[in-house]
Design an enzyme around this catalytic site. Structure first.
Site, PDB file in Angstrom:
ATOM      1  CE1 TYR A 133     -76.030 -81.468  22.912  1.00  0.00           C
ATOM      2  CE2 TYR A 133     -78.217 -81.987  23.755  1.00  0.00           C
ATOM      3  CZ  TYR A 133     -76.865 -81.789  23.974  1.00  0.00           C
ATOM      4  OH  TYR A 133     -76.346 -81.908  25.228  1.00  0.00           O
ATOM      5  CD  GLU A 158     -76.992 -83.531  28.091  1.00  0.00           C
ATOM      6  OE1 GLU A 158     -77.841 -83.265  27.213  1.00  0.00           O
ATOM      7  OE2 GLU A 158     -75.862 -82.976  28.133  1.00  0.00           O
TER       8      GLU A 158
HETATM    9  C1  HEM Z   1     -72.154 -80.402  21.684  1.00  0.00           C
HETATM   10  C2  HEM Z   1     -72.912 -79.418  22.189  1.00  0.00           C
HETATM   11  C3  HEM Z   1     -72.690 -78.701  23.499  1.00  0.00           C
HETATM   12  C4  HEM Z   1     -71.522 -78.463  24.193  1.00  0.00           C
HETATM   13  C5  HEM Z   1     -70.107 -78.847  23.819  1.00  0.00           C
HETATM   14  C6  HEM Z   1     -71.906 -77.742  25.399  1.00  0.00           C
HETATM   15  C7  HEM Z   1     -71.018 -77.312  26.383  1.00  0.00           C
HETATM   16  C8  HEM Z   1     -71.370 -76.704  27.569  1.00  0.00           C
HETATM   17  C9  HEM Z   1     -70.446 -76.343  28.628  1.00  0.00           C
HETATM   18  C10 HEM Z   1     -68.944 -76.552  28.615  1.00  0.00           C
HETATM   19  C11 HEM Z   1     -71.164 -75.783  29.629  1.00  0.00           C
HETATM   20  C12 HEM Z   1     -70.632 -75.217  30.960  1.00  0.00           C
HETATM   21  C13 HEM Z   1     -70.595 -76.325  32.004  1.00  0.00           C
HETATM   22  C14 HEM Z   1     -70.005 -75.799  33.298  1.00  0.00           C
HETATM   23  O1  HEM Z   1     -70.705 -75.056  34.015  1.00  0.00           O
HETATM   24  O2  HEM Z   1     -68.854 -76.109  33.571  1.00  0.00           O
HETATM   25  C15 HEM Z   1     -72.556 -75.788  29.197  1.00  0.00           C
HETATM   26  C16 HEM Z   1     -73.596 -75.279  29.943  1.00  0.00           C
HETATM   27  C17 HEM Z   1     -74.866 -75.072  29.439  1.00  0.00           C
HETATM   28  N1  HEM Z   1     -75.338 -75.502  28.225  1.00  0.00           N
HETATM   29 FE1  HEM Z   1     -74.312 -76.559  26.831  1.00  0.00          FE
HETATM   30  N2  HEM Z   1     -73.246 -77.551  25.405  1.00  0.00           N
HETATM   31  C18 HEM Z   1     -73.768 -78.120  24.263  1.00  0.00           C
HETATM   32  C19 HEM Z   1     -75.097 -78.142  23.892  1.00  0.00           C
HETATM   33  C20 HEM Z   1     -76.094 -77.430  24.513  1.00  0.00           C
HETATM   34  C21 HEM Z   1     -77.472 -77.343  24.055  1.00  0.00           C
HETATM   35  C22 HEM Z   1     -78.038 -78.053  22.829  1.00  0.00           C
HETATM   36  C23 HEM Z   1     -78.132 -76.521  24.910  1.00  0.00           C
HETATM   37  C24 HEM Z   1     -79.585 -76.074  24.852  1.00  0.00           C
HETATM   38  C25 HEM Z   1     -79.961 -75.088  24.100  1.00  0.00           C
HETATM   39  C26 HEM Z   1     -77.181 -76.121  25.936  1.00  0.00           C
HETATM   40  C27 HEM Z   1     -77.472 -75.322  27.014  1.00  0.00           C
HETATM   41  C28 HEM Z   1     -76.641 -75.096  28.090  1.00  0.00           C
HETATM   42  C29 HEM Z   1     -77.048 -74.362  29.285  1.00  0.00           C
HETATM   43  C30 HEM Z   1     -78.426 -73.733  29.515  1.00  0.00           C
HETATM   44  C31 HEM Z   1     -75.931 -74.355  30.132  1.00  0.00           C
HETATM   45  C32 HEM Z   1     -75.832 -73.668  31.496  1.00  0.00           C
HETATM   46  C33 HEM Z   1     -75.406 -72.252  31.200  1.00  0.00           C
HETATM   47  C34 HEM Z   1     -75.458 -71.321  32.371  1.00  0.00           C
HETATM   48  O3  HEM Z   1     -74.823 -71.601  33.386  1.00  0.00           O
HETATM   49  O4  HEM Z   1     -76.109 -70.290  32.183  1.00  0.00           O
HETATM   50  N3  HEM Z   1     -75.962 -76.686  25.659  1.00  0.00           N
HETATM   51  N4  HEM Z   1     -72.649 -76.359  27.958  1.00  0.00           N
END
Ligand code: HEM
Length: 146
Positions: A96, A139
């Site tokens: 994060y 998580e």
């Molecule tokens: C407040 C912080 C964050 C928000 C608001 C956020 C939001 C999101 C959202 C909306 C999705 C798509 C979910 C879907 O498939 O409908 C997602 C997927 C993902 N997020 Fe985050 N996220 C955050 C932090 C992080 C962090 C810290 C990481 C790690 C580096 C991360 C890694 C990922 C990954 C790997 C995916 C899947 C992407 C894919 O399908 O290739 N996220 N996140």
């Protein structure tokens, strides 16, 4: 759980329309910074990334959050989806700060220092950590019961 101050919430609400206008540019700049870390870049689906799909999803999530910052109950569904996807891809608490360190400078990259002042970035930083803490806790629970 960190919470955002009333002043930070007011600043986030006041600047959300500007960020919304530039949401895709900001998240694209954010990913460019984030993916300098190869280990983090490997967690993401490159196809969704290259099509612009993933930056759009993140931009939409952050903006929906900004709109609902004083009624977070409206976000339960989207938060559950994010948690599910994060657990599938192995997102941990230690990731994060990397996103925060990519997102806040990206806001300044796109909007400039006159609009994205220190106070504006500090407010978005507070808001980011409030949402991050919600995700991190959910998580951790999901990993513990998996
Ligand atoms: C407040 C912080 C964050 C928000 C608001 C956020 C939001 C999101 C959202 C909306 C999705 C798509 C979910 C879907 O498939 O409908 C997602 C997927 C993902 N997020 Fe985050 N996220 C955050 C932090 C992080 C962090 C810290 C990481 C790690 C580096 C991360 C890694 C990922 C990954 C790997 C995916 C899947 C992407 C894919 O399908 O290739 N996220 N996140």
């Amino acid at each position: 759980m960190r919470t955002a101050s009333a002043q930070a919430i007011a600043t986030v609400k006041a600047t959300a329309p500007t960020l919304e206008k530039h949401g895709l540019a900001i998240t694209t700049a954010m990913y460019k910074r984030l993916f300098e870390n190869a280990e983090v870049a490997a967690m993401f689906d490159r196809a969704a990334q290259d099509s612009g799909e993933q930056p759009r999803r993140l931009a939409a999530a952050i903006l929906a959050y900004a709109r609902n910052i004083d009624k977070l109950g409206a976000l339960t569904g989207p938060v559950q989806r994010m948690v599910a996807r994060h657990v599938e891809t192995g997102v941990k608490a230690e990731h994060y700060p990397l996103v925060a360190e990519a997102l806040l400078p990206a806001i300044r990259d796109v909007l400039g220092a006159e609009v994205a002042t220190d106070a504006v970035l500090a407010a978005w930083g507070e808001a980011y950590w409030m949402l991050a803490d919600i995700l991190i806790a959910a998580e951790a629970e999901a990993y513990a019961t998996a």
